[in-house]
Design a protein around this motif. Structure first.
Motif, short mmCIF file in Angstrom:
data_model
loop_
_atom_site.label_atom_id
_atom_site.label_comp_id
_atom_site.label_asym_id
_atom_site.label_seq_id
_atom_site.Cartn_x
_atom_site.Cartn_y
_atom_site.Cartn_z
N THR A 28 0.83 -1.20 0.00
CA THR A 28 0.00 0.00 0.00
C THR A 28 0.86 1.26 0.00
OG1 THR A 28 -1.56 -1.25 1.34
CG2 THR A 28 -1.94 1.10 1.14
N PHE A 29 1.93 1.23 0.80
CA PHE A 29 2.84 2.36 0.86
C PHE A 29 3.54 2.58 -0.49
CE2 PHE A 29 7.12 4.06 1.73
CZ PHE A 29 6.75 5.29 2.26
N ASN A 39 2.38 1.78 -3.43
CA ASN A 39 1.38 2.32 -4.35
C ASN A 39 1.21 3.82 -4.15
OD1 ASN A 39 0.89 -0.15 -5.51
ND2 ASN A 39 -0.86 -0.62 -4.18
N LEU A 40 1.23 4.25 -2.90
CA LEU A 40 1.13 5.68 -2.61
C LEU A 40 2.33 6.43 -3.18
CD1 LEU A 40 -0.29 8.01 -1.07
CD2 LEU A 40 1.18 7.41 0.86
N LEU A 65 2.44 9.54 -5.71
CA LEU A 65 2.85 10.81 -5.11
C LEU A 65 4.10 11.40 -5.76
CD1 LEU A 65 2.07 12.75 -2.87
CD2 LEU A 65 3.55 11.48 -1.32
#
Length: 163
Positions: free
Chosen positions: A21-22, A24-25, A29
């Motif tokens: 998840t991190f 993907n962020l 970003l």
């Protein structure tokens, strides 16, 4: 029996940290920040702080140009006394009149390139910027060719509080 149960707990491995998840962020970003950084631009205006003991060269005039921004209008001073007062027109500062006066001063003293802008408290920041732009230079429209030329007046600006 208690010992067996305790030993099983020790052999158990810690669960792995799921960072999907991190990541993907970060994938979203990082490009966003890189793209938006191109559009942000910072303009820096170099100013000097007036000093009490000014070591002026002998080639420069021995007077100073001060533009005082007051609530009632603008004042043009020579360091010792007020030379001209420019009242507000329709609740706006008369920057055109200030520009004309500064252009005459520049014609009389072409080697002078510094001025001081003094401001009373409670004056909007936007007014300070407009006055500083007027002191720094003037746009002159040529009547024949309809071209607008920027003439530099007093590019070295010091700022301070009005007396």
């Amino acid at each position: 029996m208690a010992r067996r149960h305790h030993s099983k707990r020790r052999t158990r491995e810690a669960p792995e940290l799921d960072i999907t998840t991190f990541l993907n962020l970060m994938v979203v970003l990082v490009p966003f920040l890189l793209i938006s950084a191109v559009f942000s631009r910072v303009t820096i205006l170099e100013l000097s702080v007036p000093t009490a003991a000014g070591g002026a060269a002998s080639a420069q005039p021995d007077f100073s140009i001060e533009v005082i921004v007051r609530k009632a209008g603008l004042e043009l001073a020579n360091g010792a006394s007020v030379v001209a007062a420019i009242p507000k027109k329709d609740d706006q500062y008369d920057l055109k009149k200030l520009s004309e006066m500064l252009s005459r001063l520049k014609a009389d003293y072409p080697q002078k390139d510094d001025a001081t802008v003094l401001m009373e408290p409670q004056i909007e920041y936007d007014h300070l910027i407009q006055v500083m732009d007027t002191v720094r230079g003037v746009e002159v429209r040529d009547a024949k060719s309809e071209e607008v030329q920027k003439t530099v007046l007093f590019p070295n600006i010091s700022i301070g509080d009005a007396p």
